[in-house]
Design a protein around this motif. Structure first.
Motif, PDB file in Angstrom:
ATOM      1  N   GLU A  43       0.852  -1.187   0.000  1.00  9.20           N
ATOM      2  CA  GLU A  43       0.000   0.000   0.000  1.00  9.20           C
ATOM      3  C   GLU A  43       0.890   1.240   0.000  1.00  9.20           C
ATOM      4  O   GLU A  43       1.760   1.391   0.861  1.00  9.20           O
ATOM      5  CB  GLU A  43      -0.909   0.012   1.236  1.00  9.20           C
ATOM      6  CG  GLU A  43      -1.882  -1.141   1.309  1.00  9.20           C
ATOM      7  CD  GLU A  43      -3.059  -1.014   0.352  1.00  9.20           C
ATOM      8  OE1 GLU A  43      -3.332   0.112  -0.129  1.00  9.20           O
ATOM      9  OE2 GLU A  43      -3.690  -2.048   0.082  1.00  9.20           O
ATOM     10  N   THR A  44       0.687   2.116  -0.985  1.00 12.35           N
ATOM     11  CA  THR A  44       1.455   3.356  -1.074  1.00 12.35           C
ATOM     12  C   THR A  44       0.492   4.532  -1.103  1.00 12.35           C
ATOM     13  O   THR A  44      -0.732   4.350  -1.162  1.00 12.35           O
ATOM     14  CB  THR A  44       2.329   3.376  -2.355  1.00 12.35           C
ATOM     15  OG1 THR A  44       1.465   3.460  -3.498  1.00 12.35           O
ATOM     16  CG2 THR A  44       3.213   2.142  -2.453  1.00 12.35           C
ATOM     17  N   ASP A  45       1.042   5.733  -1.094  1.00 14.32           N
ATOM     18  CA  ASP A  45       0.202   6.929  -1.202  1.00 14.32           C
ATOM     19  C   ASP A  45      -0.537   6.977  -2.539  1.00 14.32           C
ATOM     20  O   ASP A  45      -1.601   7.578  -2.644  1.00 14.32           O
ATOM     21  CB  ASP A  45       1.058   8.191  -1.057  1.00 14.32           C
ATOM     22  CG  ASP A  45       1.632   8.343   0.342  1.00 14.32           C
ATOM     23  OD1 ASP A  45       1.087   7.727   1.283  1.00 14.32           O
ATOM     24  OD2 ASP A  45       2.634   9.068   0.491  1.00 14.32           O
ATOM     25  N   GLN A  46       0.028   6.334  -3.552  1.00 16.60           N
ATOM     26  CA  GLN A  46      -0.579   6.312  -4.885  1.00 16.60           C
ATOM     27  C   GLN A  46      -1.541   5.141  -5.069  1.00 16.60           C
ATOM     28  O   GLN A  46      -2.137   4.985  -6.119  1.00 16.60           O
ATOM     29  CB  GLN A  46       0.508   6.235  -5.976  1.00 16.60           C
ATOM     30  CG  GLN A  46       1.337   7.486  -6.114  1.00 16.60           C
ATOM     31  CD  GLN A  46       2.405   7.605  -5.033  1.00 16.60           C
ATOM     32  OE1 GLN A  46       2.966   6.607  -4.612  1.00 16.60           O
ATOM     33  NE2 GLN A  46       2.679   8.824  -4.591  1.00 16.60           N
ATOM     34  N   GLY A  47      -1.685   4.282  -4.065  1.00 18.03           N
ATOM     35  CA  GLY A  47      -2.565   3.122  -4.160  1.00 18.03           C
ATOM     36  C   GLY A  47      -1.800   1.831  -3.983  1.00 18.03           C
ATOM     37  O   GLY A  47      -0.698   1.817  -3.435  1.00 18.03           O
TER      38      GLY A  47
END
Length: 110
Positions: free
Chosen positions: A30-34
């Motif tokens: 899971e990242t800030d971009q999805g």
């Protein structure tokens, strides 16, 4: 690889991906971009598709196979760690371990 690229690569719908993730068959980063998917996720996704489409396994069957795959990977990692630990031992200890393994193998064959 982002979620859209992943789904396109495997040619699956969003709902299918959601089931795979909810079942724990895939655990994307899971990242800030999805969600971010790795090469290992692609391989797991392809295996899931093969189990489902080519072999006709239902969800519980896929769940069992994926659990076994995870256990196998865990055992391989443990074996790698054990091998590394043995290699760090003095040569006489390594030879003793090899001797014991050889003895155990010959007993198993009887």
């Amino acid at each position: 690889m982002n979620e859209s690229e992943f789904r396109l690569h495997l040619q699956i719908e969003t709902t299918v991906l959601e089931v795979w993730i909810s079942q724990g068959w895939l655990v994307p980063e899971e990242t800030d971009q999805g969600r971010n998917f790795r090469e290992a996720d692609i391989a797991r996704g392809q295996l899931i598709l093969d189990l489902d489409r080519a072999m006709g396994l239902n969800e519980p069957g896929v769940d069992v196979v994926m659990d076994l795959v995870d256990q196998l990977h865990s055992l391989r990692a443990t074996l790698r760690e054990l091998t590394d630990a043995v290699c760090r031992q003095p040569i006489d200890v390594q030879e003793h371990i090899l001797s014991e393994l050889t003895r155990a193998e010959s007993q198993r064959r009887r």
